[in-house]
Design a protein around this motif. Structure first.
Motif, PDB file in Angstrom:
ATOM      1  N   GLN A   1       0.849  -1.191   0.000  1.00  0.00           N
ATOM      2  CA  GLN A   1       0.000   0.000   0.000  1.00  0.00           C
ATOM      3  C   GLN A   1       0.884   1.240   0.000  1.00  0.00           C
ATOM      4  O   GLN A   1       1.987   1.235   0.545  1.00  0.00           O
ATOM      5  CB  GLN A   1      -0.906   0.027   1.252  1.00  0.00           C
ATOM      6  N   LEU A   2       0.388   2.300  -0.608  1.00  0.00           N
ATOM      7  CA  LEU A   2       1.136   3.553  -0.637  1.00  0.00           C
ATOM      8  C   LEU A   2       1.185   4.177   0.746  1.00  0.00           C
ATOM      9  O   LEU A   2       0.201   4.172   1.482  1.00  0.00           O
ATOM     10  CB  LEU A   2       0.467   4.541  -1.605  1.00  0.00           C
ATOM     11  N   SER A   3       2.346   4.756   1.099  1.00  0.00           N
ATOM     12  CA  SER A   3       2.439   5.468   2.371  1.00  0.00           C
ATOM     13  C   SER A   3       1.788   6.847   2.274  1.00  0.00           C
ATOM     14  O   SER A   3       1.395   7.418   3.274  1.00  0.00           O
ATOM     15  CB  SER A   3       3.911   5.604   2.792  1.00  0.00           C
ATOM     16  N   ARG A   4       1.695   7.390   1.050  1.00  0.00           N
ATOM     17  CA  ARG A   4       0.940   8.635   0.818  1.00  0.00           C
ATOM     18  C   ARG A   4      -0.058   8.372  -0.290  1.00  0.00           C
ATOM     19  O   ARG A   4       0.317   8.129  -1.428  1.00  0.00           O
ATOM     20  CB  ARG A   4       1.884   9.780   0.429  1.00  0.00           C
ATOM     21  N   PRO A   5      -1.349   8.370   0.026  1.00  0.00           N
ATOM     22  CA  PRO A   5      -2.343   8.006  -0.983  1.00  0.00           C
ATOM     23  C   PRO A   5      -2.495   9.075  -2.060  1.00  0.00           C
ATOM     24  O   PRO A   5      -1.848  10.121  -2.032  1.00  0.00           O
ATOM     25  CB  PRO A   5      -3.633   7.872  -0.156  1.00  0.00           C
ATOM     26  N   PHE A   6      -3.355   8.767  -3.021  1.00  0.00           N
ATOM     27  CA  PHE A   6      -3.694   9.697  -4.101  1.00  0.00           C
ATOM     28  C   PHE A   6      -3.990  11.070  -3.512  1.00  0.00           C
ATOM     29  O   PHE A   6      -4.773  11.220  -2.589  1.00  0.00           O
ATOM     30  CB  PHE A   6      -4.927   9.145  -4.826  1.00  0.00           C
ATOM     31  N   ASP A   7      -3.328  12.105  -4.060  1.00  0.00           N
ATOM     32  CA  ASP A   7      -3.430  13.454  -3.491  1.00  0.00           C
ATOM     33  C   ASP A   7      -3.735  14.445  -4.610  1.00  0.00           C
ATOM     34  O   ASP A   7      -2.837  14.923  -5.294  1.00  0.00           O
ATOM     35  CB  ASP A   7      -2.104  13.805  -2.797  1.00  0.00           C
ATOM     36  N   ALA A   8      -5.019  14.736  -4.790  1.00  0.00           N
ATOM     37  CA  ALA A   8      -5.435  15.608  -5.886  1.00  0.00           C
ATOM     38  C   ALA A   8      -4.886  17.022  -5.749  1.00  0.00           C
ATOM     39  O   ALA A   8      -4.732  17.741  -6.746  1.00  0.00           O
ATOM     40  CB  ALA A   8      -6.961  15.644  -5.970  1.00  0.00           C
ATOM     41  N   GLU A   9      -4.575  17.451  -4.528  1.00  0.00           N
ATOM     42  CA  GLU A   9      -4.082  18.807  -4.306  1.00  0.00           C
ATOM     43  C   GLU A   9      -2.627  18.962  -4.729  1.00  0.00           C
ATOM     44  O   GLU A   9      -2.237  19.998  -5.269  1.00  0.00           O
ATOM     45  CB  GLU A   9      -4.220  19.168  -2.818  1.00  0.00           C
ATOM     46  N   ASN A  10      -1.817  17.940  -4.507  1.00  0.00           N
ATOM     47  CA  ASN A  10      -0.377  18.076  -4.737  1.00  0.00           C
ATOM     48  C   ASN A  10       0.162  17.217  -5.882  1.00  0.00           C
ATOM     49  O   ASN A  10       1.264  17.451  -6.356  1.00  0.00           O
ATOM     50  CB  ASN A  10       0.384  17.723  -3.446  1.00  0.00           C
ATOM     51  N   ASP A  11      -0.597  16.210  -6.313  1.00  0.00           N
ATOM     52  CA  ASP A  11      -0.139  15.375  -7.409  1.00  0.00           C
ATOM     53  C   ASP A  11      -0.419  16.050  -8.754  1.00  0.00           C
ATOM     54  O   ASP A  11      -1.295  16.900  -8.874  1.00  0.00           O
ATOM     55  CB  ASP A  11      -0.845  14.013  -7.376  1.00  0.00           C
ATOM     56  N   ILE A  12       0.325  15.641  -9.759  1.00  0.00           N
ATOM     57  CA  ILE A  12       0.068  16.061 -11.141  1.00  0.00           C
ATOM     58  C   ILE A  12      -0.967  15.109 -11.729  1.00  0.00           C
ATOM     59  O   ILE A  12      -0.772  13.890 -11.707  1.00  0.00           O
ATOM     60  CB  ILE A  12       1.365  16.030 -11.969  1.00  0.00           C
ATOM     61  N   LEU A  13      -2.069  15.628 -12.217  1.00  0.00           N
ATOM     62  CA  LEU A  13      -3.173  14.802 -12.687  1.00  0.00           C
ATOM     63  C   LEU A  13      -3.240  14.751 -14.207  1.00  0.00           C
ATOM     64  O   LEU A  13      -3.000  15.753 -14.893  1.00  0.00           O
ATOM     65  CB  LEU A  13      -4.512  15.333 -12.148  1.00  0.00           C
ATOM     66  N   LEU A  14      -3.568  13.546 -14.712  1.00  0.00           N
ATOM     67  CA  LEU A  14      -3.934  13.391 -16.118  1.00  0.00           C
ATOM     68  C   LEU A  14      -5.459  13.448 -16.173  1.00  0.00           C
ATOM     69  O   LEU A  14      -6.129  12.504 -15.768  1.00  0.00           O
ATOM     70  CB  LEU A  14      -3.451  12.051 -16.681  1.00  0.00           C
ATOM     71  N   GLY A  15      -6.013  14.542 -16.634  1.00  0.00           N
ATOM     72  CA  GLY A  15      -7.455  14.682 -16.626  1.00  0.00           C
ATOM     73  C   GLY A  15      -7.925  15.316 -15.335  1.00  0.00           C
ATOM     74  O   GLY A  15      -7.216  16.093 -14.693  1.00  0.00           O
ATOM     75  N   GLU A  16      -9.145  14.950 -14.908  1.00  0.00           N
ATOM     76  CA  GLU A  16      -9.797  15.586 -13.771  1.00  0.00           C
ATOM     77  C   GLU A  16      -9.713  14.720 -12.519  1.00  0.00           C
ATOM     78  O   GLU A  16      -9.565  13.502 -12.588  1.00  0.00           O
ATOM     79  CB  GLU A  16     -11.276  15.859 -14.094  1.00  0.00           C
ATOM     80  N   ALA A  17      -9.844  15.382 -11.355  1.00  0.00           N
ATOM     81  CA  ALA A  17      -9.934  14.668 -10.082  1.00  0.00           C
ATOM     82  C   ALA A  17     -11.381  14.231  -9.855  1.00  0.00           C
ATOM     83  O   ALA A  17     -12.273  14.564 -10.625  1.00  0.00           O
ATOM     84  CB  ALA A  17      -9.459  15.573  -8.946  1.00  0.00           C
ATOM     85  N   GLY A  18     -11.598  13.472  -8.790  1.00  0.00           N
ATOM     86  CA  GLY A  18     -12.953  13.087  -8.424  1.00  0.00           C
ATOM     87  C   GLY A  18     -13.460  11.843  -9.101  1.00  0.00           C
ATOM     88  O   GLY A  18     -14.659  11.552  -9.075  1.00  0.00           O
ATOM     89  N   GLY A  19     -12.601  11.067  -9.733  1.00  0.00           N
ATOM     90  CA  GLY A  19     -13.034   9.841 -10.396  1.00  0.00           C
ATOM     91  C   GLY A  19     -13.402   8.752  -9.402  1.00  0.00           C
ATOM     92  O   GLY A  19     -12.983   8.767  -8.237  1.00  0.00           O
ATOM     93  N   ARG A  20     -14.199   7.808  -9.870  1.00  0.00           N
ATOM     94  CA  ARG A  20     -14.609   6.693  -9.019  1.00  0.00           C
ATOM     95  C   ARG A  20     -13.408   5.834  -8.621  1.00  0.00           C
ATOM     96  O   ARG A  20     -13.374   5.269  -7.530  1.00  0.00           O
ATOM     97  CB  ARG A  20     -15.635   5.846  -9.771  1.00  0.00           C
ATOM     98  N   VAL A  21     -12.434   5.730  -9.504  1.00  0.00           N
ATOM     99  CA  VAL A  21     -11.211   4.973  -9.246  1.00  0.00           C
ATOM    100  C   VAL A  21     -10.029   5.931  -9.297  1.00  0.00           C
ATOM    101  O   VAL A  21      -9.962   6.786 -10.181  1.00  0.00           O
ATOM    102  CB  VAL A  21     -11.018   3.851 -10.289  1.00  0.00           C
ATOM    103  N   GLU A  22      -9.126   5.812  -8.334  1.00  0.00           N
ATOM    104  CA  GLU A  22      -7.952   6.684  -8.280  1.00  0.00           C
ATOM    105  C   GLU A  22      -6.700   5.880  -8.623  1.00  0.00           C
ATOM    106  O   GLU A  22      -6.373   4.911  -7.937  1.00  0.00           O
ATOM    107  CB  GLU A  22      -7.823   7.317  -6.893  1.00  0.00           C
ATOM    108  N   ILE A  23      -6.019   6.283  -9.699  1.00  0.00           N
ATOM    109  CA  ILE A  23      -4.830   5.584 -10.178  1.00  0.00           C
ATOM    110  C   ILE A  23      -3.609   6.459  -9.910  1.00  0.00           C
ATOM    111  O   ILE A  23      -3.603   7.643 -10.255  1.00  0.00           O
ATOM    112  CB  ILE A  23      -4.932   5.300 -11.689  1.00  0.00           C
ATOM    113  N   THR A  24      -2.607   5.878  -9.270  1.00  0.00           N
ATOM    114  CA  THR A  24      -1.341   6.575  -9.045  1.00  0.00           C
ATOM    115  C   THR A  24      -0.272   5.876  -9.870  1.00  0.00           C
ATOM    116  O   THR A  24       0.008   4.688  -9.672  1.00  0.00           O
ATOM    117  CB  THR A  24      -0.953   6.559  -7.552  1.00  0.00           C
ATOM    118  N   TRP A  25       0.316   6.623 -10.794  1.00  0.00           N
ATOM    119  CA  TRP A  25       1.249   6.050 -11.771  1.00  0.00           C
ATOM    120  C   TRP A  25       2.634   6.651 -11.542  1.00  0.00           C
ATOM    121  O   TRP A  25       2.813   7.865 -11.619  1.00  0.00           O
ATOM    122  CB  TRP A  25       0.745   6.376 -13.184  1.00  0.00           C
TER     123      TRP A  25
END
Length: 599
Positions: free
Chosen positions: A4-28
């Motif tokens: 498991q990630l020690s820091r989960p998906f972070d819409a505020e600080n991560d660089i996003l492909l597309g929009e936040a708020g999706g049903r599934v959160e992918i961290t690449w």
């Protein structure tokens, strides 16, 4: 282990492909120089279009190779700098569209092509190191991970890299959700112990709420195999204890063999202390039991308190987490394996039922055939499985304990060191490259790929992989259910009956005394050394945990006793195993505060 990630998906600080708020959160996690990352990017680029705005949100983080010869750091810094000017996707595509070799001049050339502010771009590249470090730290331990690093809802994606598998992992249909939940449970170190507890409680409840007669009738129900005029019948309890448990001992035997050939017990310096500890943990309980029962009718039960239940012991240590140092877990694992080997030998030699020479000689002949196959390097598992069934029958008929067949089968399974992974990977790549249509590979290519993958591990590993879940979650729980339905309400159990007292003293006192005492003596005599991470207080706690005999002790008691004595001994095993588990857990929980490292 589920990573498991020690820091989960972070819409505020991560660089996003597309929009936040999706049903599934992918961290690449992206390494622009990694060919596998390049292959998977098209699937992720199409995922927002495939699932819609509310389907999947993709966050990009960066990870750099240990040996950064191709300038992955330059590419990652360039992507971060472009993001600050609102042009991440443009730079992201540009970095993938050029050959995977980057330098300062190369990324600045890309920035000029995108009409970025070069002065600001250079400054932002200098400031990107903090993000790169944060992204790396968010992964935690990556020693068991491989590229590409893709996390779906914070969980490492371990599936195939083809588009269909990825889409299923993102869509999460019912089958995928059930598979993930099952993997989470099965990989939880305490899961096997928990299922055993539930099976034991179920048996105790059934036996003590008025269904004891029905329970006994079920245990004694005959199950018959017929072939023409010949038949072979055993009560259901015996099919579990002698039949299914032979599979359990097959897996125990495979594990023991692996440890002696490749594992912790293969190196003398690492093996000697656990083996010494196991000897002390078997001899002292047997002596205590014998001292209490000397000359009595229950004296032959000395083998009952010798055993340690691996599933419970290691499960409890896993639940204690970092309270238990890794070196102590390794020590107890190796000790429990050596202990199991001793218990198997005791069962085989001392707890058979009579002896029939003809059937024994036939069993020896079957073993010889299996040995010839192994010497001839026949690695196909099916002949050993079929001959193992025949061996089980003749060992059962010879009067020896039938579970010995599982151990013998494990011993003769051919061993070979694992293959060179790099060579197998090259072979797999050559097979794929040789196919004109890689999306619809022919059956021959698929078989060759499967053979290459199978070669990565020895035959016993594949057999263990196929049977381990059945053993932990079906065979052992069935054994517990059919052997622990004891009448507690109105029971005539007496803790001072010689057989009960001998078992309780052996497991609760003899186990820690034998293990800690002989380990202490071995360190003082210089025979072996204990890891500096382990304190003597922790060693005492581990010694008490080794007193959780449960499955193995009940198994030996079923071979040694019957009737009222058997019921009394089983209850003694349950009570003492519970007390030993609680005592050992408490000692290990508070041990870090006490200290006292082993010298």
């Amino acid at each position: 282990m589920v990573h498991q990630l020690s820091r989960p998906f972070d819409a505020e600080n991560d660089i996003l492909l597309g929009e936040a708020g999706g049903r599934v959160e992918i961290t690449w996690y992206v390494d622009y120089t990694c060919p596998h990352t390049r292959r998977i990017r098209d699937v992720l680029r199409r995922s927002p279009a495939r699932f819609g705005r509310d389907g999947a949100s993709v966050a990009v983080r960066f990870i750099l190779p240990h040996d950064d010869e191709d300038g992955a750091a330059f590419a990652a810094r360039a992507a971060c700098a472009a993001h600050r000017q609102g042009r991440f996707m443009d730079m992201h595509r540009a970095l993938f569209d050029v050959p995977p070799s980057y330098s300062t001049d190369k990324v600045e050339e890309l920035a000029r092509d995108l009409d970025l502010d070069l002065d600001r771009f250079r400054a932002d590249m200098e400031d990107a190191d903090a993000k790169l470090e944060a992204d790396r730290n968010s992964l935690g331990d990556t020693s068991d991970l491989h590229m590409p690093l893709l996390f779906i809802d914070g969980r490492f994606y371990e599936g195939a890299w083809d588009e269909t598998s990825l889409i299923e992992a993102i869509e999460r249909p019912l089958g995928v959700r059930l598979s993930l939940a099952g993997n989470d449970f099965f990989h939880w170190a305490a899961s096997a112990g928990l299922v055993l507890i539930l099976a034991t409680l179920a048996a105790l409840v059934v036996a003590n709420i008025g269904w004891h007669d029905a329970y006994e009738e079920l245990r004694e129900t005959d199950f018959t195999l017929m072939f023409g005029a010949r038949s072979f019948a055993l009560p259901l309890e015996m099919w579990v204890n002698d039949g299914l448990m032979a599979l359990f001992f097959l897996l125990v035997g495979i594990e023991i063999k692996r440890e002696f050939v490749f594992g912790e017990l293969s190196d003398r310096d690492r093996a000697i202390m656990p083996i010494i500890g196991a000897l002390g943990g078997m001899i002292v309980p047997a002596l205590l039991y014998t001292a209490v029962n000397y000359g009595g009718e229950a004296a032959h039960g000395w083998g009952v308190p010798m055993a340690t239940d691996i599933a419970f012991t290691l499960g409890i240590m896993a639940l204690l987490g970092n309270k238990v140092p890794t070196s102590l877990k390794v020590f107890v694992s190796a000790l429990a394996i050596a202990d199991d080997l001793g218990a198997i030998l005791v069962i085989a030699v001392f707890y058979g039922e009579g002896f029939h020479l003809t059937q024994f000689l036939i069993a020896c002949g079957v073993t010889g055939v299996m040995a010839v196959l192994a010497i001839g390097r026949v690695y196909n598992r099916m002949p050993y499985i079929l001959l193992g069934v025949v061996l089980w029958y003749f060992i059962h008929e010879s009067g020896l304990h039938a579970t010995l067949a599982g151990v013998i089968t494990a011993a003769v399974l051919p061993s070979r060191r694992p293959a060179d992974g790099r060579s197998v990977a090259m072979q797999a790549a050559a097979i794929v490259d040789g196919e004109e249509d890689t999306e619809n590979m022919n059956d021959s290519a698929v078989r060759r790929l499967q053979n290459a993958v199978d070669r990565l591990r020895e035959p016993g590993f594949h057999l263990q992989e196929a049977l381990e879940a059945y053993s932990n979650f079906i065979i052992l729980p069935l054994f517990a259910f059919f052997n622990t339905g004891l009448l507690i309400i109105g029971s005539s159990f007496s803790p001072f009956a010689p057989e009960s007292l001998g078992v309780m003293l052996g497991l609760y006192i003899g186990k820690p005394l034998g293990i800690v005492g002989i380990v202490w003596l071995a360190t003082k005599l210089g025979i072996a050394r204990l890891s500096s991470e382990i304190s003597w207080v922790q060693m005492i706690g581990a010694g008490f945990l080794a007193g959780v005999g449960f499955t193995m002790s009940i198994f030996i008691s079923s071979a040694a006793f019957e009737g009222g004595q058997l019921e009394s001994v089983k209850l003694a095993v349950l009570i003492t195993s519970t007390a030993a588990a609680i005592t050992g857990s408490l000692i290990l929980w508070f041990a870090p505060k006490i200290g006292g490292k082993a010298e």
